[in-house]
Design an enzyme around this catalytic site. Structure first.
Site, PDB file in Angstrom:
ATOM      1  N   ARG A 104      -1.650   2.383   5.674  1.00 55.22           N
ATOM      2  CA  ARG A 104      -0.193   2.428   5.515  1.00 55.22           C
ATOM      3  C   ARG A 104       0.116   3.082   4.185  1.00 55.22           C
ATOM      4  O   ARG A 104      -0.337   2.609   3.140  1.00 55.22           O
ATOM      5  CB  ARG A 104       0.390   1.014   5.483  1.00 55.22           C
ATOM      6  N   THR A 108       6.034   4.709   2.046  1.00 55.39           N
ATOM      7  CA  THR A 108       6.845   4.839   3.276  1.00 55.39           C
ATOM      8  C   THR A 108       6.529   3.738   4.293  1.00 55.39           C
ATOM      9  O   THR A 108       7.295   3.536   5.236  1.00 55.39           O
ATOM     10  CB  THR A 108       6.557   6.189   3.960  1.00 55.39           C
ATOM     11  N   ASP A 200      -3.030  -9.544   2.184  1.00 55.82           N
ATOM     12  CA  ASP A 200      -3.605  -8.270   2.648  1.00 55.82           C
ATOM     13  C   ASP A 200      -4.926  -8.548   3.366  1.00 55.82           C
ATOM     14  O   ASP A 200      -5.920  -8.928   2.743  1.00 55.82           O
ATOM     15  CB  ASP A 200      -3.828  -7.340   1.442  1.00 55.82           C
ATOM     16  N   ASP A 203      -8.099  -6.501   2.177  1.00 60.00           N
ATOM     17  CA  ASP A 203      -8.595  -6.934   0.863  1.00 60.00           C
ATOM     18  C   ASP A 203      -9.277  -8.295   0.958  1.00 60.00           C
ATOM     19  O   ASP A 203     -10.319  -8.533   0.335  1.00 60.00           O
ATOM     20  CB  ASP A 203      -7.441  -7.002  -0.143  1.00 60.00           C
TER      21      ASP A 203
HETATM   22  C1  PRP Z   1      -2.957  -3.393   7.306  1.00 61.18           C
HETATM   23  C2  PRP Z   1      -3.362  -4.121   8.566  1.00 61.18           C
HETATM   24  C3  PRP Z   1      -2.777  -3.250   9.635  1.00 61.18           C
HETATM   25  C4  PRP Z   1      -1.517  -2.749   9.006  1.00 61.18           C
HETATM   26  C5  PRP Z   1      -0.350  -3.488   9.599  1.00 61.18           C
HETATM   27  O1  PRP Z   1      -3.787  -2.332   7.060  1.00 61.18           O
HETATM   28  O2  PRP Z   1      -4.749  -4.308   8.693  1.00 61.18           O
HETATM   29  O3  PRP Z   1      -3.614  -2.181  10.011  1.00 61.18           O
HETATM   30  O4  PRP Z   1      -1.609  -3.002   7.605  1.00 61.18           O
HETATM   31  O5  PRP Z   1       0.835  -3.013   9.088  1.00 61.18           O
HETATM   32  P1  PRP Z   1       1.915  -2.249   9.980  1.00 61.18           P
HETATM   33  O6  PRP Z   1       2.088  -3.049  11.223  1.00 61.18           O
HETATM   34  O7  PRP Z   1       3.142  -2.255   9.105  1.00 61.18           O
HETATM   35  O8  PRP Z   1       1.422  -0.862  10.241  1.00 61.18           O
HETATM   36  P2  PRP Z   1      -3.674  -1.439   5.734  1.00 61.18           P
HETATM   37  O9  PRP Z   1      -2.752  -0.284   5.978  1.00 61.18           O
HETATM   38  O10 PRP Z   1      -3.372  -2.322   4.573  1.00 61.18           O
HETATM   39  O11 PRP Z   1      -5.096  -0.793   5.626  1.00 61.18           O
HETATM   40  P3  PRP Z   1      -6.527  -1.493   5.397  1.00 61.18           P
HETATM   41  O12 PRP Z   1      -6.883  -2.230   6.669  1.00 61.18           O
HETATM   42  O13 PRP Z   1      -7.416  -0.312   5.172  1.00 61.18           O
HETATM   43  O14 PRP Z   1      -6.439  -2.413   4.220  1.00 61.18           O
HETATM   44  N1  URA Z   2      -0.941  -5.660   6.308  1.00 56.21           N
HETATM   45  C1  URA Z   2      -1.551  -6.751   5.800  1.00 56.21           C
HETATM   46  O1  URA Z   2      -2.765  -6.740   5.548  1.00 56.21           O
HETATM   47  N2  URA Z   2      -0.813  -7.844   5.572  1.00 56.21           N
HETATM   48  C2  URA Z   2       0.501  -7.893   5.837  1.00 56.21           C
HETATM   49  O2  URA Z   2       1.141  -8.934   5.610  1.00 56.21           O
HETATM   50  C3  URA Z   2       1.122  -6.737   6.355  1.00 56.21           C
HETATM   51  C4  URA Z   2       0.361  -5.641   6.604  1.00 56.21           C
END
Ligand code: PRP
Ligand code: URA
Length: 209
Positions: A104, A108, A200, A203
């Site tokens: 993400r 944005t 997160d 993380d």
């Molecule tokens: C997180 C999560 C989803 C996304 C959800 O990933 O694991 O993939 O956010 O958010 P959304 O519904 O608003 O798209 P992130 O983008 O933080 O990436 P990561 O898994 O690499 O930490």
């Molecule tokens: N992605 C995450 O990992 N946590 C949230 O709460 C939203 C998006």
């Protein structure tokens, strides 16, 4: 229209509480996500089709049921979806695993695809796209777009925690994709995090910040 199923099994709800708890460390978080994924896989596979075959027990010949129908594909959304794969494979060890890499954009909140690789027989499989979090819905919508663009036809989406905003967006974008969740939370905050959520997911799974 897509259906939404909330898995309220006590074991899933109990483990989810400790996944949410902020003092839960990486090792335990990972183990709990793995366990909940197995329990959710048990529920999500309830509609698998069976066929009768003839077998010989030590006592006599009988007909008994085995799985029929299409084979399964699991598609974790990188990174955090990876934490759910092994738990599902415990129950469906022959499933093939595709990957969609999305992050993400923090400004944005829109998903950006950086990787996609799916099983070759994509049109013949029933897919479960997995990610612990359905927040705005952008990542799930984009991952499913990516799968459909390459021929994916039969798709379910499974996550641990969803925000109402994400559920609505996903239903609207992919009305043919049923949604399976362990908890429907209250809302998104101004940073796009699910409230109360678990923070997160990537993380917490990988011990990064
Ligand atoms: C997180 C999560 C989803 C996304 C959800 O990933 O694991 O993939 O956010 O958010 P959304 O519904 O608003 O798209 P992130 O983008 O933080 O990436 P990561 O898994 O690499 O930490
Ligand atoms: N992605 C995450 O990992 N946590 C949230 O709460 C939203 C998006």
């Amino acid at each position: 229209m897509a259906k939404v199923y909330v898995f309220d099994h006590p074991l899933i709800q109990h483990k989810l509480t400790y996944i949410r708890e902020k003092t839960t460390g990486t090792k335990e978080f990972r183990e709990l996500v793995d366990e909940v994924s197995t329990l959710m896989a048990f529920e999500i596979t309830r509609d698998m089709t069976l066929e009768n075959i003839e077998i010989e027990t030590p006592v006599q010949t009988t007909t008994s049921k085995v799985l029929a129908g299409k084979k399964i594909g699991i598609v974790p959304i990188l990174r955090a979806g990876i934490g759910m794969v092994d738990g599902i494979l415990k129950l469906i060890p022959a499933a093939k695993v595709g990957h969609v890499g999305l992050y993400r954009d923090p400004a944005t909140l829109k998903p950006v695809e950086y990787y996609a690789k799916f099983p070759g027989d994509i049109e013949e499989r029933d897919f479960i796209v997995v990610d612990p979090m359905l927040a705005t819905g952008g990542s799930a919508i984009e991952a499913i777009n990516s799968l459909k663009k390459r021929g994916g036809k039969s798709i379910k989406f499974m996550c641990l925690i969803a925000a109402p905003e994400g559920v609505e967006a996903l239903k609207e974008a992919h009305p043919d994709v049923d949604i399976y969740i362990a908890a429907l939370d209250e809302k998104l905050n101004e940073k796009g995090y699910i409230v109360p959520g678990l923070g997160d997911a990537g993380d917490r799974l990988f011990g990064t910040k």
